[in-house]
Design a protein around this motif. Structure first.
Motif, short mmCIF file in Angstrom:
data_model
loop_
_atom_site.label_atom_id
_atom_site.label_comp_id
_atom_site.label_asym_id
_atom_site.label_seq_id
_atom_site.Cartn_x
_atom_site.Cartn_y
_atom_site.Cartn_z
N GLN A 20 0.83 -1.22 0.00
CA GLN A 20 0.00 0.00 0.00
C GLN A 20 0.85 1.26 0.00
O GLN A 20 0.46 2.27 -0.60
CB GLN A 20 -0.95 -0.01 1.21
CG GLN A 20 -2.01 -1.09 1.13
CD GLN A 20 -2.91 -0.95 -0.09
OE1 GLN A 20 -3.20 0.15 -0.56
NE2 GLN A 20 -3.38 -2.07 -0.63
N LEU A 24 0.37 4.27 -2.68
CA LEU A 24 0.15 5.66 -2.27
C LEU A 24 1.22 6.58 -2.86
O LEU A 24 0.92 7.68 -3.34
CB LEU A 24 0.14 5.75 -0.72
CG LEU A 24 0.05 7.17 -0.15
CD1 LEU A 24 -1.23 7.88 -0.61
CD2 LEU A 24 0.11 7.16 1.38
N LYS A 27 0.52 7.55 -6.37
CA LYS A 27 -0.54 8.57 -6.50
C LYS A 27 -0.02 9.95 -6.11
O LYS A 27 -0.34 10.96 -6.76
CB LYS A 27 -1.74 8.19 -5.64
CG LYS A 27 -2.48 6.96 -6.19
CD LYS A 27 -3.79 6.78 -5.47
CE LYS A 27 -4.66 5.74 -6.13
NZ LYS A 27 -4.77 4.49 -5.38
N ALA A 201 -6.35 0.39 -1.43
CA ALA A 201 -5.62 1.57 -1.93
C ALA A 201 -6.57 2.73 -2.20
O ALA A 201 -6.24 3.89 -1.95
CB ALA A 201 -4.86 1.20 -3.20
N GLU A 202 -7.77 2.40 -2.69
CA GLU A 202 -8.75 3.48 -2.97
C GLU A 202 -9.17 4.16 -1.67
O GLU A 202 -9.27 5.37 -1.58
CB GLU A 202 -9.98 2.90 -3.69
CG GLU A 202 -9.71 2.67 -5.17
CD GLU A 202 -10.73 1.75 -5.84
OE1 GLU A 202 -11.73 1.36 -5.19
OE2 GLU A 202 -10.50 1.42 -7.03
N TRP A 205 -6.35 6.37 -0.44
CA TRP A 205 -6.23 7.61 -1.21
C TRP A 205 -7.31 8.61 -0.79
O TRP A 205 -7.07 9.80 -0.67
CB TRP A 205 -6.26 7.33 -2.71
CG TRP A 205 -6.07 8.60 -3.48
CD1 TRP A 205 -6.95 9.18 -4.35
CD2 TRP A 205 -4.94 9.49 -3.42
NE1 TRP A 205 -6.43 10.35 -4.84
CE2 TRP A 205 -5.20 10.56 -4.28
CE3 TRP A 205 -3.73 9.47 -2.71
CZ2 TRP A 205 -4.31 11.62 -4.46
CZ3 TRP A 205 -2.84 10.52 -2.87
CH2 TRP A 205 -3.13 11.58 -3.75
N LYS A 206 -8.51 8.10 -0.51
CA LYS A 206 -9.59 9.00 -0.08
C LYS A 206 -9.23 9.65 1.27
O LYS A 206 -9.39 10.86 1.45
CB LYS A 206 -10.91 8.22 0.01
CG LYS A 206 -12.06 9.08 0.49
CD LYS A 206 -13.40 8.68 -0.08
CE LYS A 206 -14.54 9.56 0.41
NZ LYS A 206 -14.24 10.97 0.68
N SER A 209 -6.32 12.14 0.54
CA SER A 209 -6.70 13.34 -0.23
C SER A 209 -7.69 14.19 0.54
O SER A 209 -7.60 15.42 0.51
CB SER A 209 -7.16 13.00 -1.65
OG SER A 209 -8.12 12.00 -1.61
#
Ligand code: Z5A
Length: 216
Positions: A20, A24, A27, A201-202, A205-206, A209
């Motif tokens: 992970q 990250l 991204k 991972a999604e 990222w949320k 971010s």
């Protein structure tokens, strides 16, 4: 002065921290952020030498539990002064695969040292390098071990000294992490890591971010 962000990954073995962290970083880099990846124990020449002592008995004898705590902390103090703070001061972000919470979870909750004692030594080792966010990847012990066993076929030849501890030790570590996250809701974000890598991972990222790029 700290201009960048420090994000730490924590969790039991096999939680998928390294996987992970890499996702990250990709991204963040795509957004133009300078990112430094590092890990504990290790990340400096001194730290990597300590890693060999801690994980594979490079010194030729097992460290006693007290030495074990201090060796992890020595590796950390070096990493903070030589890698983490210089990067944060120039505005880079640092993604660290395990950090001070690992000592609280493994040596505090796992080995049974008082959490207050570990907090004091952690504080001495990290100075101003307090993580801006800690992602706790939560996985149950048996799934984490299964993942590591699969990987060992290809990568690591043998379990390291701490991985080889009894199941009960790893259960205490996992419960310790969950307690730490509950005690520090401002810094910790718990992520269910018992799923495929992509949805994890999604979610990560949320979380990142929303916290650091709220305008996006
Ligand atoms: N330790 C300590 O006691 N005190 C301290 O203060 C510190 C550390 C700093 C360091 O070991 C040991 O030191 C560690 C804690 C102790 N020992 N234990 N137990 P390390 O650095 O060698 O390893 P680790 O930090 O424990 O990480 P790990 O267990 O090796 O794995 P991970 O980084 O969490 O997972 P990964 O490498 O990303 O993935 C493991 C495998 O699972 C790999 O084959 C992946 O492809 C696979 N994987 C990853 N994600 C998934 C998902 N979602 N589904 C299926 N398979 C997956």
């Amino acid at each position: 002065m700290k201009k960048g962000k420090l994000i730490t990954f924590e969790g039991p073995e096999g939680a998928g921290k390294s996987t992970q962290a890499a996702m990250l970083i990709a991204k963040l880099e795509a957004k133009g952020v300078e990112v430094i990846y590092t890990r504990e124990p290790g990340g400096t020449k001194l730290g990597e030498a300590i890693r060999g002592i801690l994980q594979y008995n490079a010194a030729g004898e097992d460290p006693c539990p007290e030495s074990e705590v201090l060796l992890f902390e020595a590796s950390r103090a070096q990493l903070v002064r030589h890698v983490i703070m210089p990067a944060l001061e120039r505005g880079a972000w640092v993604i660290c695969d395990r950090f001070a919470d690992s000592t609280t979870a493994y040596q505090g909750f796992g080995r049974g040292f008082s959490v207050e004692l570990i907090d004091t030594i952690n504080h001495f080792a990290i100075g101003e390098a307090v993580p801006d966010m800690t992602l706790l990847l939560d996985v149950n012990v048996s799934l984490g071990m299964q993942r590591c066993a699969k990987r060992q076929v290809g990568k690591k030849a043998q379990s390291d000294r701490i991985e080889s501890e009894a199941l009960e030790f790893h259960e205490k570590v996992r419960r310790g992490y969950l307690e730490l996250a509950a005690r520090n809701p401002g810094r910790f974000r718990k992520v269910d890591a018992m799923r495929d890598a992509l949805p994890i991972a999604e979610d990560i990222w949320k979380l990142v971010s929303d916290a650091f790029f709220p305008e996006d």
